[in-house]
Design an enzyme around this catalytic site. Structure first.
Site, mmCIF file in Angstrom:
data_model
loop_
_atom_site.group_PDB
_atom_site.id
_atom_site.type_symbol
_atom_site.label_atom_id
_atom_site.label_comp_id
_atom_site.label_asym_id
_atom_site.label_seq_id
_atom_site.Cartn_x
_atom_site.Cartn_y
_atom_site.Cartn_z
ATOM 1 N N CYS A 1 0.814 -1.223 0.000
ATOM 2 C CA CYS A 1 0.000 0.000 0.000
ATOM 3 C C CYS A 1 0.845 1.270 0.000
ATOM 4 O O CYS A 1 0.338 2.356 -0.237
ATOM 5 C CB CYS A 1 -0.916 0.001 1.216
HETATM 6 C C1 LIG Z 1 -0.265 -5.256 2.386
HETATM 7 S S1 LIG Z 1 0.760 -6.637 2.582
HETATM 8 C C2 LIG Z 1 -0.351 -7.953 2.225
HETATM 9 C C3 LIG Z 1 -1.090 -8.481 3.407
HETATM 10 C C4 LIG Z 1 -1.931 -9.709 3.143
HETATM 11 N N1 LIG Z 1 -2.821 -9.547 2.024
HETATM 12 C C5 LIG Z 1 -2.764 -10.082 4.364
HETATM 13 O O1 LIG Z 1 -3.993 -10.001 4.290
HETATM 14 O O2 LIG Z 1 -2.194 -10.476 5.391
HETATM 15 C C6 LIG Z 1 1.769 -6.574 1.155
HETATM 16 C C7 LIG Z 1 2.781 -7.682 1.056
HETATM 17 O O3 LIG Z 1 3.407 -7.628 -0.225
HETATM 18 C C8 LIG Z 1 4.696 -8.183 -0.064
HETATM 19 N N2 LIG Z 1 5.520 -7.860 -1.241
HETATM 20 C C9 LIG Z 1 6.084 -6.683 -1.579
HETATM 21 N N3 LIG Z 1 6.767 -6.806 -2.738
HETATM 22 C C10 LIG Z 1 6.610 -8.092 -3.164
HETATM 23 C C11 LIG Z 1 7.068 -8.840 -4.286
HETATM 24 N N4 LIG Z 1 7.831 -8.290 -5.220
HETATM 25 N N5 LIG Z 1 6.703 -10.136 -4.368
HETATM 26 C C12 LIG Z 1 5.935 -10.716 -3.426
HETATM 27 N N6 LIG Z 1 5.487 -10.059 -2.334
HETATM 28 C C13 LIG Z 1 5.803 -8.769 -2.203
HETATM 29 C C14 LIG Z 1 5.177 -7.582 1.243
HETATM 30 O O4 LIG Z 1 6.237 -8.355 1.801
HETATM 31 C C15 LIG Z 1 3.893 -7.625 2.085
HETATM 32 O O5 LIG Z 1 3.848 -8.754 2.895
#
Ligand SMILES: C[S@@+](CC[C@H](N)C(=O)[O-])C[C@H]1O[C@@H](n2cnc3c(N)ncnc32)[C@H](O)[C@@H]1O
Length: 395
Positions: free
Chosen positions: A137
């Site tokens: 986000c």
């Molecule tokens: C807002 S959180 C998601 C939370 C999840 N939907 C939940 O309900 O618990 C965003 C996630 O995206 C991951 N993220 C960021 N860049 C990424 C990438 N290139 N590949 C995979 N995950 C990624 C971060 O580590 C983080 O855990």
């Protein structure tokens, strides 16, 4: 690419933080050795079990693939709603630890192998009905400086690529409400709507966590897309099932006045959402309210053990007589380390409950890592209602 990008801070600020943290570590070590202030609060026994907000539904045969899974807020909500889990992807190794601990049989790709930018999604075509995910986000949040597509953490194009490669029946993407604001109109048109035009019919809506029984002020936007237009037309967004106390009371009052009360069935009446103190099982102090939005400790200027999101939030925590900084790893440690103002110290499992995670889904890692996953998550009971709404039209 690291999922975490700290803000720039001056050497002077860094030194202040360093000193503060040194003092607090010393006080904590003393307290845990039994040399601090005498504990004044008993270990709390929470009254809210978030599992009650999302009763397990029978398996519905709908297969869901999870991107940006984090600590599994969406994953758990979908599972409770009866969906089958295909796989979870997250670049954060710590998220993998949580998911593998709670669901050893799940396919979890974390750390480098969880980086969605490196995945070819085509092999999943035909094996996945729904893709769900909450891309980071920060590109849209005020704390992340709202740089949108200029922000290297913008992963929405990757989410859309996965949808186009897999061609699921439906998808769900969640984010901060700023993404639904005018500022990002153009972004939504260009990055989300344009590539899906003619292929998916989109619905966008905002949900409020306390409308689903979660004792926290937290709103999030959801983008739901359906490949089949007829299904999209039938789709209904989740309706509130709970209301924070005053609303529930006034609804009841209104029904009585209109002499409608006896005609309303139990399921039409909103249930009462608990306040923080009640949810955590703290003694009655004559005041209770929803928790201010819990912030993720992984998204600020530095990793912290605080869930404090703003100055106004600080005032609410004070009125609640709850200390939102220096969150302890567990309830016993929280009891032993009495804050200077004698307020109740939060622990990781307490923060998890305020985010809708039950004790049966422990979030792994050191305090900052666990709070990062908690504060980043979609509260599972909210995810559950979104999943149910999909099931309503896909089944
Ligand atoms: C807002 S959180 C998601 C939370 C999840 N939907 C939940 O309900 O618990 C965003 C996630 O995206 C991951 N993220 C960021 N860049 C990424 C990438 N290139 N590949 C995979 N995950 C990624 C971060 O580590 C983080 O855990």
């Amino acid at each position: 690419m690291s999922a975490y990008q700290g803000w720039e801070i001056t050497e002077e600020q860094r030194e202040i933080y360093r000193q503060r943290s040194k003092k607090s570590s010393k006080a904590k070590a003393n307290a845990l050795r039994g040399e601090g202030k005498k504990p004044i609060h008993a270990v709390n026994i929470p009254r809210l079990n978030p599992e009650d907000l999302m009763p397990q539904l029978p398996r519905n045969g709908i297969r869901a693939l999870s991107l940006f899974s984090g600590g599994g807020g969406l994953d758990l909500g979908f599972e409770r709603a009866g969906f089958s889990h295909v796989a979870s992807y997250d670049i954060l190794a710590g998220a993998g630890v949580t998911l593998r601990n709670v669901r050893p049989n799940w396919k979890v790709f974390a750390g480098e192998e969880g980086d969605v930018t490196k995945v070819n999604w085509r092999p999943y075509r035909g094996l996945v009905d729904v893709i769900q995910g909450g891309p980071p986000c920060q590109p849209f949040s005020i704390a992340g400086r709202q740089k949108g597509r200029e922000d290297s953490r913008d992963m929405f194009p990757e989410f859309i690529r996965a949808v186009l490669e897999v061609e699921p029946l439906a998808f769900v993407a969640e984010n901060v409400t700023a993404l639904a604001s005018e500022k990002f109109n153009q972004y939504v048109k260009e990055v989300i709507e344009a590539p899906l035009a003619g292929k998916y019919k989109l619905t966008k809506f905002i949900l409020n966590a306390s409308d689903f029984g979660i004792p926290q002020v937290r709103k999030r936007v959801f983008f739901v897309g359906f490949r089949d237009e007829k299904i999209a037309e039938k789709y209904e967004i989740p309706k509130p099932t709970y209301a924070w106390e005053n609303v529930a009371a006034s609804q009841r009052q209104e029904s009585v006045q209109l002499n409608l009360f006896s005609f309303l069935t139990e399921s039409q009446l909103l249930k009462r959402c608990m306040g923080v103190r009640e949810a955590l099982g703290l003694p009655d102090i004559g005041f209770d309210t929803l928790a201010p939005t819990l912030r993720s400790s992984l998204t600020g200027p530095r990793h912290t053990t605080s869930i404090l999101s703003s100055v106004s939030a600080q005032k609410i925590w004070e009125k609640l007589q709850i200390w939102p900084n220096g969150v302890a790893l567990d309830r016993e440690k929280a009891r032993l380390f009495v804050p200077e103002n004698n307020h109740f110290r939060l622990s990781v499992p307490d923060c998890a409950i305020l985010q809708g995670f039950p004790d049966s889904w422990p979030i792994a890692g050191a305090v900052y890592m666990a709070l990062g996953q908690i504060g980043n998550a979609v509260p599972p009971p909210m995810a559950y209602q979104v999943a149910r709404s999909l099931w309503g039209v896909l089944s």
